[in-house]
Motif scaffolding. Structure first.
Motif, PDB file in Angstrom:
ATOM      1  N   TRP A 193      22.119   0.944 -22.610  1.00 40.64           N
ATOM      2  CA  TRP A 193      22.912  -0.168 -23.122  1.00 40.64           C
ATOM      3  C   TRP A 193      23.664   0.271 -24.370  1.00 40.64           C
ATOM      4  O   TRP A 193      23.173   1.054 -25.171  1.00 40.64           O
ATOM      5  N   LEU A 194      24.844  -0.262 -24.530  1.00 39.33           N
ATOM      6  CA  LEU A 194      25.718   0.100 -25.639  1.00 39.33           C
ATOM      7  C   LEU A 194      25.064  -0.108 -27.001  1.00 39.33           C
ATOM      8  O   LEU A 194      25.180   0.746 -27.876  1.00 39.33           O
ATOM      9  N   ASP A 195      24.372  -1.221 -27.202  1.00 42.84           N
ATOM     10  CA  ASP A 195      23.790  -1.466 -28.514  1.00 42.84           C
ATOM     11  C   ASP A 195      22.785  -0.383 -28.901  1.00 42.84           C
ATOM     12  O   ASP A 195      22.774   0.092 -30.035  1.00 42.84           O
ATOM     13  N   GLY A 196      21.968   0.074 -27.958  1.00 37.25           N
ATOM     14  CA  GLY A 196      21.009   1.134 -28.222  1.00 37.25           C
ATOM     15  C   GLY A 196      21.673   2.463 -28.520  1.00 37.25           C
ATOM     16  O   GLY A 196      21.264   3.195 -29.432  1.00 37.25           O
ATOM     17  N   LEU A 197      22.726   2.776 -27.774  1.00 36.85           N
ATOM     18  CA  LEU A 197      23.468   4.018 -28.012  1.00 36.85           C
ATOM     19  C   LEU A 197      24.156   3.986 -29.366  1.00 36.85           C
ATOM     20  O   LEU A 197      24.171   4.978 -30.094  1.00 36.85           O
ATOM     21  N   TYR A 198      24.726   2.849 -29.693  1.00 34.84           N
ATOM     22  CA  TYR A 198      25.442   2.662 -30.953  1.00 34.84           C
ATOM     23  C   TYR A 198      24.519   2.925 -32.140  1.00 34.84           C
ATOM     24  O   TYR A 198      24.866   3.654 -33.071  1.00 34.84           O
ATOM     25  N   VAL A 199      23.325   2.366 -32.092  1.00 36.31           N
ATOM     26  CA  VAL A 199      22.346   2.559 -33.162  1.00 36.31           C
ATOM     27  C   VAL A 199      21.861   4.014 -33.182  1.00 36.31           C
ATOM     28  O   VAL A 199      21.810   4.641 -34.238  1.00 36.31           O
ATOM     29  N   ALA A 200      21.519   4.554 -32.010  1.00 33.80           N
ATOM     30  CA  ALA A 200      20.996   5.924 -31.931  1.00 33.80           C
ATOM     31  C   ALA A 200      22.001   6.961 -32.431  1.00 33.80           C
ATOM     32  O   ALA A 200      21.615   7.987 -32.983  1.00 33.80           O
ATOM     33  N   ALA A 201      23.291   6.678 -32.259  1.00 37.09           N
ATOM     34  CA  ALA A 201      24.336   7.600 -32.708  1.00 37.09           C
ATOM     35  C   ALA A 201      24.622   7.459 -34.201  1.00 37.09           C
ATOM     36  O   ALA A 201      25.404   8.233 -34.759  1.00 37.09           O
ATOM     37  N   GLY A 202      24.017   6.465 -34.837  1.00 36.72           N
ATOM     38  CA  GLY A 202      24.246   6.252 -36.258  1.00 36.72           C
ATOM     39  C   GLY A 202      25.554   5.558 -36.573  1.00 36.72           C
ATOM     40  O   GLY A 202      26.066   5.650 -37.692  1.00 36.72           O
ATOM     41  N   CYS A 203      26.091   4.826 -35.599  1.00 34.41           N
ATOM     42  CA  CYS A 203      27.373   4.128 -35.808  1.00 34.41           C
ATOM     43  C   CYS A 203      27.207   2.827 -36.580  1.00 34.41           C
ATOM     44  O   CYS A 203      28.177   2.308 -37.130  1.00 34.41           O
ATOM     45  N   GLY A 204      26.007   2.273 -36.600  1.00 37.09           N
ATOM     46  CA  GLY A 204      25.768   1.016 -37.289  1.00 37.09           C
ATOM     47  C   GLY A 204      24.593   0.284 -36.676  1.00 37.09           C
ATOM     48  O   GLY A 204      23.949   0.788 -35.756  1.00 37.09           O
ATOM     49  N   PRO A 205      24.339  -0.945 -37.140  1.00 36.98           N
ATOM     50  CA  PRO A 205      23.212  -1.721 -36.626  1.00 36.98           C
ATOM     51  C   PRO A 205      23.539  -2.374 -35.278  1.00 36.98           C
ATOM     52  O   PRO A 205      24.706  -2.561 -34.923  1.00 36.98           O
ATOM     53  N   ALA A 206      22.496  -2.749 -34.571  1.00 36.68           N
ATOM     54  CA  ALA A 206      22.662  -3.412 -33.275  1.00 36.68           C
ATOM     55  C   ALA A 206      23.451  -4.714 -33.401  1.00 36.68           C
ATOM     56  O   ALA A 206      24.106  -5.136 -32.450  1.00 36.68           O
ATOM     57  N   GLN A 207      23.426  -5.336 -34.582  1.00 34.69           N
ATOM     58  CA  GLN A 207      24.165  -6.583 -34.789  1.00 34.69           C
ATOM     59  C   GLN A 207      25.672  -6.387 -34.635  1.00 34.69           C
ATOM     60  O   GLN A 207      26.403  -7.355 -34.445  1.00 34.69           O
ATOM     61  N   ASP A 208      26.148  -5.147 -34.710  1.00 33.56           N
ATOM     62  CA  ASP A 208      27.569  -4.864 -34.480  1.00 33.56           C
ATOM     63  C   ASP A 208      27.946  -5.011 -33.009  1.00 33.56           C
ATOM     64  O   ASP A 208      29.129  -5.012 -32.667  1.00 33.56           O
ATOM     65  N   VAL A 209      26.935  -5.097 -32.135  1.00 34.04           N
ATOM     66  CA  VAL A 209      27.168  -5.146 -30.686  1.00 34.04           C
ATOM     67  C   VAL A 209      26.443  -6.370 -30.107  1.00 34.04           C
ATOM     68  O   VAL A 209      25.560  -6.247 -29.271  1.00 34.04           O
ATOM     69  N   PRO A 210      26.817  -7.574 -30.548  1.00 38.55           N
ATOM     70  CA  PRO A 210      26.127  -8.770 -30.056  1.00 38.55           C
ATOM     71  C   PRO A 210      26.468  -9.052 -28.601  1.00 38.55           C
ATOM     72  O   PRO A 210      27.523  -8.650 -28.099  1.00 38.55           O
ATOM     73  N   GLY A 211      25.550  -9.751 -27.925  1.00 40.59           N
ATOM     74  CA  GLY A 211      25.763 -10.047 -26.517  1.00 40.59           C
ATOM     75  C   GLY A 211      25.834 -11.522 -26.190  1.00 40.59           C
ATOM     76  O   GLY A 211      26.470 -11.907 -25.220  1.00 40.59           O
ATOM     77  N   SER A 212      25.191 -12.370 -26.973  1.00 45.58           N
ATOM     78  CA  SER A 212      25.111 -13.792 -26.678  1.00 45.58           C
ATOM     79  C   SER A 212      26.505 -14.385 -26.482  1.00 45.58           C
ATOM     80  O   SER A 212      27.377 -14.243 -27.335  1.00 45.58           O
ATOM     81  N   ALA A 213      26.689 -15.063 -25.345  1.00 42.10           N
ATOM     82  CA  ALA A 213      28.010 -15.595 -24.988  1.00 42.10           C
ATOM     83  C   ALA A 213      27.860 -16.990 -24.387  1.00 42.10           C
ATOM     84  O   ALA A 213      28.052 -17.193 -23.194  1.00 42.10           O
ATOM     85  N   THR A 214      27.531 -17.937 -25.231  1.00 41.17           N
ATOM     86  CA  THR A 214      27.250 -19.288 -24.746  1.00 41.17           C
ATOM     87  C   THR A 214      28.485 -20.156 -24.549  1.00 41.17           C
ATOM     88  O   THR A 214      28.407 -21.190 -23.900  1.00 41.17           O
ATOM     89  N   THR A 215      29.627 -19.740 -25.112  1.00 38.80           N
ATOM     90  CA  THR A 215      30.870 -20.499 -24.944  1.00 38.80           C
ATOM     91  C   THR A 215      31.980 -19.546 -24.502  1.00 38.80           C
ATOM     92  O   THR A 215      31.841 -18.326 -24.589  1.00 38.80           O
ATOM     93  N   ARG A 216      33.081 -20.111 -24.057  1.00 37.85           N
ATOM     94  CA  ARG A 216      34.233 -19.299 -23.677  1.00 37.85           C
ATOM     95  C   ARG A 216      34.685 -18.446 -24.855  1.00 37.85           C
ATOM     96  O   ARG A 216      34.935 -17.261 -24.737  1.00 37.85           O
ATOM     97  N   ARG A 217      34.770 -19.081 -26.028  1.00 37.59           N
ATOM     98  CA  ARG A 217      35.226 -18.377 -27.228  1.00 37.59           C
ATOM     99  C   ARG A 217      34.286 -17.234 -27.603  1.00 37.59           C
ATOM    100  O   ARG A 217      34.731 -16.141 -27.940  1.00 37.59           O
ATOM    101  N   SER A 218      32.977 -17.496 -27.550  1.00 37.88           N
ATOM    102  CA  SER A 218      32.031 -16.432 -27.905  1.00 37.88           C
ATOM    103  C   SER A 218      32.044 -15.311 -26.865  1.00 37.88           C
ATOM    104  O   SER A 218      31.863 -14.142 -27.221  1.00 37.88           O
ATOM    105  N   THR A 219      32.299 -15.637 -25.614  1.00 37.84           N
ATOM    106  CA  THR A 219      32.392 -14.598 -24.580  1.00 37.84           C
ATOM    107  C   THR A 219      33.541 -13.649 -24.877  1.00 37.84           C
ATOM    108  O   THR A 219      33.377 -12.426 -24.858  1.00 37.84           O
TER     109      THR A 219
END
Length: 147
Positions: free
Chosen positions: A86-112
């Motif tokens: 998953w992208l969030d795990g790779l992002y963190v493992a590569a030292g690009c930043g925290p997992a919060q930079d790659v959020p997934g929750s998409a409860t509305t059209r706008r958030s999606t």
């Protein structure tokens, strides 16, 4: 036989998936334009971008807690898809930043739509830090499996 209410719900779901795919195609266009990936292919849940060494799947996971998810997989010399992460795990493992930079929750059209663009930005950042071969090695390290 499908009733009118069921048909509307199915149509709304298809409209949402079509809109999601259009937004993914736009946000992830750098893959085809700059990174040597082929034009995206439709999948059941989103779009798949293919390259010689990597596949990138971008999904809209519907259900009780809808989510946008991006998975990067190694492609073997024979063209078969290998292990992915998953992208969030790779992002963190590569030292690009925290997992919060790659959020997934998409409860509305706008958030999606927002999640699609956040994940595209995270993937772009990851790919500027690592070559495809290095990204393949990172996936292997993250999954603990040799591909």
């Amino acid at each position: 036989m499908v009733g009118l209410a069921e048909h509307r719900m199915m149509s709304r779901g298809l409209d949402q998936l079509d809109e999601f795919r259009s937004e993914v195609e736009l946000a992830f266009s750098f893959l085809a334009e700059d990174a040597g990936f082929a034009d995206p292919e439709l999948t059941e849940h989103g779009l798949l971008f293919r390259a010689a060494e990597l596949d990138v799947d971008v999904w809209l996971l519907e259900g009780r807690e809808p989510e946008v998810a991006t998975r990067v997989a190694v492609v073997g010399r024979d063209g078969a898809k290998g292990r992915g992460a998953w992208l969030d795990g790779l992002y963190v493992a590569a030292g690009c930043g925290p997992a919060q930079d790659v959020p997934g929750s998409a409860t509305t059209r706008r958030s999606t739509i927002k999640r699609v663009h956040q994940q595209a930005a995270a993937l772009r950042r990851l790919m500027t830090h690592l070559s495809p071969a290095e990204l393949s090695q990172l996936i292997t390290r993250c999954t603990g499996v040799v591909t």
